[in-house]
Write a protein that holds these residues in place. Sequence first.
Motif, PDB file in Angstrom:
ATOM      1  N   THR A 128     -75.802  76.848  55.925  1.00 34.52           N
ATOM      2  CA  THR A 128     -75.718  76.052  57.148  1.00 34.52           C
ATOM      3  C   THR A 128     -74.595  75.037  57.055  1.00 34.52           C
ATOM      4  O   THR A 128     -73.802  74.858  57.994  1.00 34.52           O
ATOM      5  CB  THR A 128     -77.053  75.334  57.406  1.00 34.52           C
ATOM      6  N   ARG A 173     -73.564  77.387  60.557  1.00 32.03           N
ATOM      7  CA  ARG A 173     -74.556  78.194  61.282  1.00 32.03           C
ATOM      8  C   ARG A 173     -75.793  78.354  60.411  1.00 32.03           C
ATOM      9  O   ARG A 173     -75.689  78.708  59.244  1.00 32.03           O
ATOM     10  CB  ARG A 173     -73.984  79.571  61.613  1.00 32.03           C
ATOM     11  N   GLY A 189     -74.577  85.256  59.995  1.00 29.90           N
ATOM     12  CA  GLY A 189     -73.696  85.256  61.153  1.00 29.90           C
ATOM     13  C   GLY A 189     -72.521  86.207  60.997  1.00 29.90           C
ATOM     14  O   GLY A 189     -71.750  86.079  60.040  1.00 29.90           O
ATOM     15  N   HIS A 201     -69.821  86.526  62.953  1.00 26.17           N
ATOM     16  CA  HIS A 201     -68.586  85.755  63.138  1.00 26.17           C
ATOM     17  C   HIS A 201     -68.385  84.748  62.007  1.00 26.17           C
ATOM     18  O   HIS A 201     -67.290  84.632  61.451  1.00 26.17           O
ATOM     19  CB  HIS A 201     -68.648  85.030  64.488  1.00 26.17           C
ATOM     20  N   ALA A 202     -69.450  84.035  61.656  1.00 22.01           N
ATOM     21  CA  ALA A 202     -69.341  82.967  60.658  1.00 22.01           C
ATOM     22  C   ALA A 202     -68.919  83.489  59.291  1.00 22.01           C
ATOM     23  O   ALA A 202     -68.201  82.801  58.546  1.00 22.01           O
ATOM     24  CB  ALA A 202     -70.668  82.222  60.540  1.00 22.01           C
ATOM     25  N   ASP A 247     -65.608  80.185  69.445  1.00 22.18           N
ATOM     26  CA  ASP A 247     -67.004  80.058  69.064  1.00 22.18           C
ATOM     27  C   ASP A 247     -67.811  81.308  69.420  1.00 22.18           C
ATOM     28  O   ASP A 247     -67.658  81.876  70.510  1.00 22.18           O
ATOM     29  CB  ASP A 247     -67.629  78.844  69.763  1.00 22.18           C
ATOM     30  N   ASN A 248     -68.638  81.743  68.475  1.00 17.67           N
ATOM     31  CA  ASN A 248     -69.493  82.911  68.679  1.00 17.67           C
ATOM     32  C   ASN A 248     -70.745  82.721  67.844  1.00 17.67           C
ATOM     33  O   ASN A 248     -70.660  82.714  66.610  1.00 17.67           O
ATOM     34  CB  ASN A 248     -68.740  84.190  68.268  1.00 17.67           C
ATOM     35  N   PRO A 249     -71.915  82.557  68.454  1.00 15.51           N
ATOM     36  CA  PRO A 249     -73.139  82.303  67.685  1.00 15.51           C
ATOM     37  C   PRO A 249     -73.701  83.526  66.975  1.00 15.51           C
ATOM     38  O   PRO A 249     -74.623  83.399  66.169  1.00 15.51           O
ATOM     39  CB  PRO A 249     -74.113  81.815  68.761  1.00 15.51           C
TER      40      PRO A 249
END
Length: 251
Positions: free
Chosen positions: A152, A157, A218, A220-221, A248-250
């Motif tokens: 996190t 995320r 995630g 993307h992350a 940004d993409n969750p």
Amino acid sequence: MAERDTLLADMNGLLTPQRFRDYTANGLQVEGREEIKRIMSGVTACQSLLDEAVAWRADMVIVHHGYFWKNEPVAVTGMKRRRLATLLQHEINLVAWHLPLDAHPKLGNNALLAERLGWQIEGVLDGEMGQGLLYHGRAGGVAHDALAARMTERLGRQPLVIAAHDRPIERIAWCTGGAQDMIAEAAQAGVDAFVSGEASERTTHMAREMGVSYFAAGHHATERDGIRALGQRLSERHGVEHRFVDIDNPV
């Protein structure tokens, strides 16, 4: 300033796309101008990234997720038409690196995820699905909650955690993005936990029944660092400007 073909040759030599059975075309996907002064990098060639490239007057956009995926509709309509029209109208080159960028031992998403999260890389599990993508190593005997908190903090995320046991996590395997089904190969290697980007409905049951805790950190992350590192390398080696844009993409 650099020539497009010089940059492409450098990237091809570095990432060796011919080694991979990929679902898309790696390398130059849309041809633009030959002389490159500015390169923009981003995870996905979405319209928002292209709009940023136009505003910044980029000559080349490099991404992890480009276009022309296997089994997608071939008609150039709607969203696809608008994206391609933006690139062609402004003569912007689009270059995409998918699996080759996940696998690279220094600039790859998997190697850089380990660096970001403080894991010791011990090797690559190159099984039926692997293609040099399934990394494994040591996480330091960390508790589930502590590992989730580190993700996190360092990825921005909160991960989805499927805890299959309550032991400290020492042996760990990972593959960034949508590689949740590689948990089966990770389990065969006897790891305590497996990390990827996404989770499917079946992932919960696989994790519990195989006794391997799963962290979905995630898509993307987990795949931001590779393309950013590649852009920075091109800038340093070829004297071009580079800018990474994080849309940004969750997921």
